[in-house]
Design a protein around this motif. Structure first.
Motif, PDB file in Angstrom:
ATOM      1  N   LEU A  29       0.884  -1.290  -0.201  1.00 56.99           N
ATOM      2  CA  LEU A  29       0.034  -0.035   0.020  1.00 56.99           C
ATOM      3  C   LEU A  29       0.927   1.156  -0.216  1.00 56.99           C
ATOM      4  O   LEU A  29       0.489   2.224  -0.845  1.00 56.99           O
ATOM      5  CB  LEU A  29      -1.032   0.058   1.068  1.00 56.99           C
ATOM      6  N   GLY A  30       1.828   1.437   1.002  1.00 57.83           N
ATOM      7  CA  GLY A  30       2.835   2.278   0.799  1.00 57.83           C
ATOM      8  C   GLY A  30       3.314   2.611  -0.403  1.00 57.83           C
ATOM      9  O   GLY A  30       3.649   3.848  -0.798  1.00 57.83           O
ATOM     10  N   GLY A  31       4.007   1.460  -0.989  1.00 60.63           N
ATOM     11  CA  GLY A  31       4.408   1.550  -2.348  1.00 60.63           C
ATOM     12  C   GLY A  31       3.430   2.080  -3.441  1.00 60.63           C
ATOM     13  O   GLY A  31       4.127   2.989  -4.387  1.00 60.63           O
ATOM     14  N   ALA A  32       2.247   1.683  -3.323  1.00 60.71           N
ATOM     15  CA  ALA A  32       1.583   2.263  -4.336  1.00 60.71           C
ATOM     16  C   ALA A  32       1.203   3.860  -4.326  1.00 60.71           C
ATOM     17  O   ALA A  32       1.086   4.509  -5.159  1.00 60.71           O
ATOM     18  CB  ALA A  32       0.031   1.524  -4.392  1.00 60.71           C
ATOM     19  N   ILE A  33       1.239   4.278  -2.930  1.00 61.70           N
ATOM     20  CA  ILE A  33       0.762   5.787  -2.797  1.00 61.70           C
ATOM     21  C   ILE A  33       1.958   6.205  -3.367  1.00 61.70           C
ATOM     22  O   ILE A  33       1.737   7.271  -3.728  1.00 61.70           O
ATOM     23  CB  ILE A  33       0.523   5.712  -1.230  1.00 61.70           C
ATOM     24  N   LEU A  34       3.064   5.878  -2.938  1.00 59.09           N
ATOM     25  CA  LEU A  34       4.306   6.579  -3.366  1.00 59.09           C
ATOM     26  C   LEU A  34       4.585   6.574  -4.760  1.00 59.09           C
ATOM     27  O   LEU A  34       4.761   7.842  -5.287  1.00 59.09           O
ATOM     28  CB  LEU A  34       5.595   5.771  -2.693  1.00 59.09           C
ATOM     29  N   MET A  35       4.371   5.479  -5.633  1.00 64.45           N
ATOM     30  CA  MET A  35       4.399   5.515  -6.847  1.00 64.45           C
ATOM     31  C   MET A  35       3.194   6.826  -7.525  1.00 64.45           C
ATOM     32  O   MET A  35       3.603   7.303  -8.278  1.00 64.45           O
ATOM     33  CB  MET A  35       3.978   4.135  -7.410  1.00 64.45           C
ATOM     34  N   MET A  36       2.072   6.492  -7.155  1.00 63.60           N
ATOM     35  CA  MET A  36       0.770   7.570  -7.409  1.00 63.60           C
ATOM     36  C   MET A  36       1.400   8.907  -7.161  1.00 63.60           C
ATOM     37  O   MET A  36       1.118   9.872  -8.133  1.00 63.60           O
ATOM     38  CB  MET A  36      -0.316   7.233  -6.784  1.00 63.60           C
ATOM     39  N   THR A  37       1.857   9.167  -5.966  1.00 60.01           N
ATOM     40  CA  THR A  37       2.387  10.465  -5.794  1.00 60.01           C
ATOM     41  C   THR A  37       3.254  11.004  -6.666  1.00 60.01           C
ATOM     42  O   THR A  37       3.525  11.916  -7.324  1.00 60.01           O
ATOM     43  CB  THR A  37       2.795  10.642  -4.308  1.00 60.01           C
ATOM     44  N   ALA A  38       4.633  10.192  -6.869  1.00 58.34           N
ATOM     45  CA  ALA A  38       5.548  10.044  -7.934  1.00 58.34           C
ATOM     46  C   ALA A  38       5.133  10.660  -9.206  1.00 58.34           C
ATOM     47  O   ALA A  38       5.485  11.399 -10.038  1.00 58.34           O
ATOM     48  CB  ALA A  38       6.646   9.400  -7.760  1.00 58.34           C
ATOM     49  N   ILE A  39       4.075   9.693  -9.913  1.00 54.38           N
ATOM     50  CA  ILE A  39       3.794   9.747 -11.058  1.00 54.38           C
ATOM     51  C   ILE A  39       2.869  11.218 -11.274  1.00 54.38           C
ATOM     52  O   ILE A  39       3.056  11.687 -12.044  1.00 54.38           O
ATOM     53  CB  ILE A  39       2.783   8.762 -11.493  1.00 54.38           C
ATOM     54  N   ALA A  40       1.900  11.654 -10.386  1.00 55.13           N
ATOM     55  CA  ALA A  40       1.246  12.788 -10.332  1.00 55.13           C
ATOM     56  C   ALA A  40       2.144  14.016 -10.334  1.00 55.13           C
ATOM     57  O   ALA A  40       1.976  14.926 -10.902  1.00 55.13           O
ATOM     58  CB  ALA A  40       0.378  12.780  -9.334  1.00 55.13           C
ATOM     59  N   ALA A  41       3.200  14.048  -9.450  1.00 52.78           N
ATOM     60  CA  ALA A  41       4.247  15.103  -9.276  1.00 52.78           C
ATOM     61  C   ALA A  41       5.027  15.316 -10.591  1.00 52.78           C
ATOM     62  O   ALA A  41       5.333  16.475 -11.163  1.00 52.78           O
ATOM     63  CB  ALA A  41       5.160  14.868  -8.211  1.00 52.78           C
TER      64      ALA A  41
END
Length: 625
Positions: A29-41
């Motif tokens: 879950l943490g990896g998914a949130i981190l990846m989504m944040t990185a992609i959005a940024a």
């Protein structure tokens, strides 16, 4: 009363997650949130950068259009061809989609009545242009193109159009094209595709980690149940299909269950178990006595409960007298006693290491290392004390440190001389040839000195590793002693020392390694010259018989004390005479020389009297000529 049910959070987790998945669920879950944040940024930054690039490109386009129109307008105004100029402005505004494009006389910052419009891309209906005056003023600098306004997407440019003999007209351009952040669907689609691919890769990685770590998750749940008081084997075991870790865990549970059953049987047996314990205690005592480290158990009153044979030796007491004694009666070092007291009384729970010296300097010092750590048994405080003899390690460390300090000093001196003479040669390339020759001789001498020192260090390393080898061959002795005389002539002359060679008329045949024999002779003659005071004499005398070549190097220098003569051949050892305190040396030369000569089947001995001189005798196997 209904049985306790697990909390709703735990029930929800058990419904959503398979057994063992809780270990990697939070990580996934943490990896998914981190990846989504990185992609959005990264997507926002890409779109923002693209938007700014489009704005900059539009501004550059408008600048170029304004400059070209200003050039054409200058020609048209000079020739009076205003019709073509107005047509050109209208066409350019339409082609480049410019909101406002006009040419007027007067300051662009002035009000509309004070300006005379010559051409406009978007004229108002019924607009009629006035004829050009003979001259007109303007507030624009004819050498500058100025960006007057950039507010958001609006760009205003005013370009000066100087007309020789008349004045400066003003070309005004305004554009308000909008560049929305999501205006390019290709970029948005690319970022979305990258996000989908990243999430797919993360999902695949999560599924792989889930299959690999579910056994660890199940074991973690079993350990949590064990901490909560669960003892049943069936409740603590995990599914063997989870992998090798799960099967090993189940095997460990079976072994623990078996050991518990055996313990219960032993307790029920009573006397048999006691006899077994006694036999095991005897075996343990024998095992402890076989250790080379001292082992001592001390209670919180610093009373010795147990000590093995090595401990009695280190404490310099009899084995039967040690047990039951008060530790301070055997150990006097305050730091050691304080460390033992802190551990035995429970003030510290960490391992403590203390080193102390015992004995006196005359009989030789001994360095003991005391390692103290806590031991708990039957709720009584006990400290275990491990004693090791680290004397040789400390002596080796001190010798190594002394060698490093000496070698550093020895290497620095010739390097300093080389650097100084090289600087002298570089500063004055045209100096006297004799001075240049003297400088080169000094550099050559110091470099050879460095070479010998490095060779000594390598030889010591090879001797200690047992890797030194002799490259045997027939040695011609006459050239060797000629080289010795040449090498040490200047050093002896500088100290006003008489260096003599007493050589035989016929030389025997010697088989050996020429370079290593030369190295040994260099050390003997070099030491004699080094430790002989000014005005002294060094004699190198060579004699031979049918089997032996004997080389005596005698001097009338400071001499060596009788108790130090056997020690001068040890590595790093230097005599304690205060008169040689300022004489440089590593303490390796004689050690290396004797080892090399012994490899040839010979030996080096010394005879010396204090203040009368020393004679080092080197013998080598020889054959008659």
């Amino acid at each position: 009363m209904p049985p306790d049910r697990p909390p709703i959070k735990a029930r929800l987790a058990s419904c959503l997650l398979s057994p063992g998945e809780s270990v990697v669920a939070a990580l996934g879950l943490g990896g998914a949130i981190l990846m989504m944040t990185a992609i959005a940024a990264s997507g926002w930054w890409t779109l923002h950068t693209n938007q700014e690039s489009r704005r900059d490109a539009r501004q550059l386009e408008l600048r170029t259009v304004a400059e070209l129109l200003a050039e054409n307008a200058r020609s048209a105004l000079g020739s009076g061809e205003l019709s073509n100029l107005r047509t050109l402005i209208t066409a350019v505004a339409a082609r480049h989609e410019i909101e406002h494009l006009s040419l007027a006389l007067g300051d662009p910052a002035a009000s509309q009545p004070d300006r005379l419009v010559i051409a406009d891309a978007n004229p108002k209906p019924g607009t009629r242009y006035a004829p050009l005056p003979d001259a007109w003023p303007s507030g624009l600098d004819p050498e500058q193109l100025t960006v007057l306004t950039r507010a958001g997407d609006t760009v205003q440019l005013d370009a000066p159009v100087p007309v020789p003999g008349k004045g400066v007209a003003a070309l005004s351009l305004r554009d308000s094209r909008a560049f929305p952040l999501l205006g390019q669907w290709e970029v948005v689609a690319g970022i979305g595709a990258i996000g989908v691919a990243g999430m797919a890769a993360l999902l695949a990685g999560y599924r792989a980690a889930r299959s690999r770590f579910r056994a660890l998750g199940a074991i973690r749940d079993a350990l949590a149940a064990l901490a909560a008081g669960e003892k049943e084997h069936a409740a603590l075991s995990v599914c063997p299909d989870f992998g090798k870790e799960a099967r090993e865990w189940n095997r460990l549970l079976e072994e623990v269950s078996t050991l518990r059953s055996r313990l219960a049987i032993d307790r029920a047996a009573g006397g048999s178990s006691a006899g077994t314990n006694r036999r095991q205690g005897g075996d343990l005592n024998s095992l402890c006595d076989g250790l080379w480290q001292g082992l001592v158990l001390v209670d919180d009153q610093l009373q010795i409960r147990y000590a093995n044979g090595a401990a009695a030796v280190f404490l310099r007491a009899k084995r039967d007298d040690v047990q039951g004694k008060h530790l301070p009666s055997l150990v006097t070092d305050p730091a050691t006693l304080e460390a033992v007291r802190a551990v035995a009384t429970g003030q510290t729970r960490s391992r403590t290491v203390v080193e102390s010296e015992v004995g006196d300097p005359e009989n030789g010092r001994t360095v003991l290392r005391f390692s103290v750590r806590p031991v708990r048994k039957d709720d009584s405080a006990t400290a275990i004390l491990v004693i090791e003899d680290v004397t040789q390690q400390r002596l080796a460390d001190e010798a190594r440190q002394a060698f490093v300090a000496t070698a550093t000093h020895e290497l620095r001196t010739p390097l300093t001389n080389v650097r100084l003479y090289v600087d002298t040669l570089l500063e004055d390339p045209q100096q006297d040839p004799r001075a240049r020759a003297d400088a080169m001789n000094v550099i050559s001498t110091e470099v050879r000195r460095l070479e010998r020192m490095v060779g000594d260090m390598l030889s010591v390393a090879q001797i200690e590793a047992g890797q030194i080898k002799l490259h045997r061959g027939e040695i011609s002795l006459q050239p060797i002693f000629d080289e010795l005389g040449h090498d040490f002539a200047k050093q002896a002359a500088d100290k006003d020392i008489t260096l003599k060679f007493d050589l035989p008329p016929k030389w025997p045949q010697v088989d050996g390694d020429r370079d290593k024999v030369v190295m040994a002779l260099h050390n003997l003659v070099g030491n004699a010259v080094k430790y002989t005071p000014a005005g002294g004499q060094v004699l190198v005398r060579v004699s031979a018989d049918a089997q032996t070549l004997t080389i005596d190097v005698a001097d009338n220098g400071i001499g060596i004390k009788p108790d130090e003569q056997p020690m001068v051949f040890e590595k790093f050892y230097r005599a304690k005479d205060r008169r040689i305190a300022g004489v440089a040396g590593t303490g390796l030369g004689l050690s290396i020389a004797r080892e090399v000569v012994r490899l040839h089947g010979g030996d080096i001995t010394v005879q010396s009297e204090i203040d009368k001189g020393s004679t080092f005798t080197m013998t080598l196997p020889a054959k008659a000529a």
